[in-house]
Enzyme design. Structure first.
Site, mmCIF file in Angstrom:
data_model
loop_
_atom_site.group_PDB
_atom_site.id
_atom_site.type_symbol
_atom_site.label_atom_id
_atom_site.label_comp_id
_atom_site.label_asym_id
_atom_site.label_seq_id
_atom_site.Cartn_x
_atom_site.Cartn_y
_atom_site.Cartn_z
ATOM 1 N N CYS A 169 -31.370 -4.447 -14.541
ATOM 2 C CA CYS A 169 -30.478 -5.197 -15.426
ATOM 3 C C CYS A 169 -29.183 -4.403 -15.551
ATOM 4 O O CYS A 169 -28.875 -3.559 -14.693
ATOM 5 C CB CYS A 169 -31.128 -5.503 -16.774
ATOM 6 S SG CYS A 169 -31.563 -4.067 -17.779
ATOM 7 N N ASN B 247 -30.271 -1.121 -18.488
ATOM 8 C CA ASN B 247 -31.620 -0.557 -18.373
ATOM 9 C C ASN B 247 -32.161 -0.055 -19.718
ATOM 10 O O ASN B 247 -32.846 0.958 -19.785
ATOM 11 C CB ASN B 247 -31.678 0.565 -17.318
ATOM 12 C CG ASN B 247 -33.081 1.038 -16.962
ATOM 13 O OD1 ASN B 247 -33.285 2.202 -16.647
ATOM 14 N ND2 ASN B 247 -34.062 0.175 -17.003
ATOM 15 N N CYS C 220 -32.718 -2.931 -22.322
ATOM 16 C CA CYS C 220 -33.293 -4.129 -22.966
ATOM 17 C C CYS C 220 -34.242 -4.898 -22.046
ATOM 18 O O CYS C 220 -35.447 -4.941 -22.282
ATOM 19 C CB CYS C 220 -32.190 -5.074 -23.450
ATOM 20 S SG CYS C 220 -31.151 -4.373 -24.741
ATOM 21 N N ARG C 221 -33.700 -5.531 -20.991
ATOM 22 C CA ARG C 221 -34.506 -6.466 -20.196
ATOM 23 C C ARG C 221 -35.385 -5.782 -19.154
ATOM 24 O O ARG C 221 -36.599 -6.034 -19.105
ATOM 25 C CB ARG C 221 -33.585 -7.470 -19.475
ATOM 26 C CG ARG C 221 -32.912 -8.434 -20.421
ATOM 27 C CD ARG C 221 -31.766 -9.156 -19.737
ATOM 28 N NE ARG C 221 -30.651 -8.253 -19.473
ATOM 29 C CZ ARG C 221 -29.553 -8.578 -18.802
ATOM 30 N NH1 ARG C 221 -29.423 -9.799 -18.317
ATOM 31 N NH2 ARG C 221 -28.590 -7.702 -18.637
ATOM 32 N N SER C 222 -34.781 -4.951 -18.276
ATOM 33 C CA SER C 222 -35.600 -4.392 -17.189
ATOM 34 C C SER C 222 -36.694 -3.449 -17.694
ATOM 35 O O SER C 222 -37.749 -3.368 -17.052
ATOM 36 C CB SER C 222 -34.728 -3.742 -16.109
ATOM 37 O OG SER C 222 -33.924 -2.712 -16.622
ATOM 38 N N ASP D 80 -29.018 -11.656 -21.389
ATOM 39 C CA ASP D 80 -28.872 -10.341 -22.022
ATOM 40 C C ASP D 80 -29.036 -10.489 -23.542
ATOM 41 O O ASP D 80 -28.239 -11.163 -24.183
ATOM 42 C CB ASP D 80 -27.471 -9.818 -21.674
ATOM 43 C CG ASP D 80 -27.259 -8.399 -22.155
ATOM 44 O OD1 ASP D 80 -28.101 -7.906 -22.924
ATOM 45 O OD2 ASP D 80 -26.262 -7.806 -21.743
HETATM 46 P P1 4NP Z 1 -29.761 -4.737 -20.670
HETATM 47 O O1 4NP Z 1 -28.851 -4.994 -21.968
HETATM 48 O O2 4NP Z 1 -28.881 -4.925 -19.465
HETATM 49 O O3 4NP Z 1 -30.806 -5.813 -20.763
HETATM 50 O O4 4NP Z 1 -30.313 -3.361 -20.801
HETATM 51 C C1 4NP Z 1 -27.672 -4.293 -22.189
HETATM 52 C C2 4NP Z 1 -27.701 -3.086 -22.823
HETATM 53 C C3 4NP Z 1 -26.530 -2.399 -23.072
HETATM 54 C C4 4NP Z 1 -25.326 -2.930 -22.650
HETATM 55 C C5 4NP Z 1 -25.304 -4.139 -22.006
HETATM 56 C C6 4NP Z 1 -26.477 -4.820 -21.770
HETATM 57 N N1 4NP Z 1 -24.124 -2.250 -22.911
HETATM 58 O O5 4NP Z 1 -23.067 -2.789 -22.581
HETATM 59 O O6 4NP Z 1 -24.162 -1.128 -23.423
#
Ligand code: 4NP
Length: 156
Positions: free
Chosen positions: A10, A13, A15-17, A126
């Site tokens: 994702c 790294n 939240c989702r993955s 996201d």
């Molecule tokens: P992820 O979510 O891609 O599912 O881990 C996010 C976590 C942090 C950020 C963006 C998406 N960020 O911009 O910090």
């Protein structure tokens, strides 16, 4: 069944993955399948951090501990080490494709929610900047997809 290394990708790294990795690793462990799941982000802003507390909490609700995970950024050797690279959304997909080298590496990359794993192509949204129930939605999508991924691996 041969051993499979599966990488979930994702953006951050956190939240989702991590949910995708945790679900797949938990399920294959229970089934005694020789599968190693890992995850990473296309960005490195959260490198070294634990998953987001909302992802940890959601997985706790379902009895899966993902506190062993730490965020990292995707690297070139991932395209050699992993057999399949699953991306959470189309932006992750195009970012990962843009750093792959050659057809063999490109052929490893898929959207995690596709015709074969989910019945239709869909993105894992996201949940980082939203209300808390985004994490339940993500969990449910990835629960379905990881079951289908395991069925595919068992057949191969
Ligand atoms: P992820 O979510 O891609 O599912 O881990 C996010 C976590 C942090 C950020 C963006 C998406 N960020 O911009 O910090």
């Amino acid at each position: 069944m041969k051993k499979y290394n599966v990488l979930m990708v994702c953006l951050g790294n956190i939240c989702r993955s991590p949910i995708a990795e945790g679900l797949l690793q938990h399920k294959v462990n229970q089934l005694n399948l020789d599968v190693h799941a890992d995850s990473c982000g296309t960005g490195g802003w959260h490198a070294g951090e634990l998953p987001d507390p909302r992802s940890i909490g959601k997985m706790d609700e379902y009895g899966i501990d993902i506190r062993y995970q730490h965020s990292r950024k995707i690297k070139g050797s991932d395209f050699e080490e992993f057999d399949i690279i699953y991306c959470m959304d189309s932006s992750n997909l195009s970012d990962v494709r843009s750093i792959a080298k050659g057809k063999e590496q490109l052929d490893k990359i898929e959207l995690i929610l596709n015709e074969k794993t989910f019945g239709k192509e869909e993105e894992v949204p996201d949940p980082y900047y939203g209300a808390g129930d985004g994490f339940e939605f993500v969990y449910r999508q990835l629960d379905v997809a990881t079951d289908a991924i395991i069925e595919q691996l068992k057949k191969s």
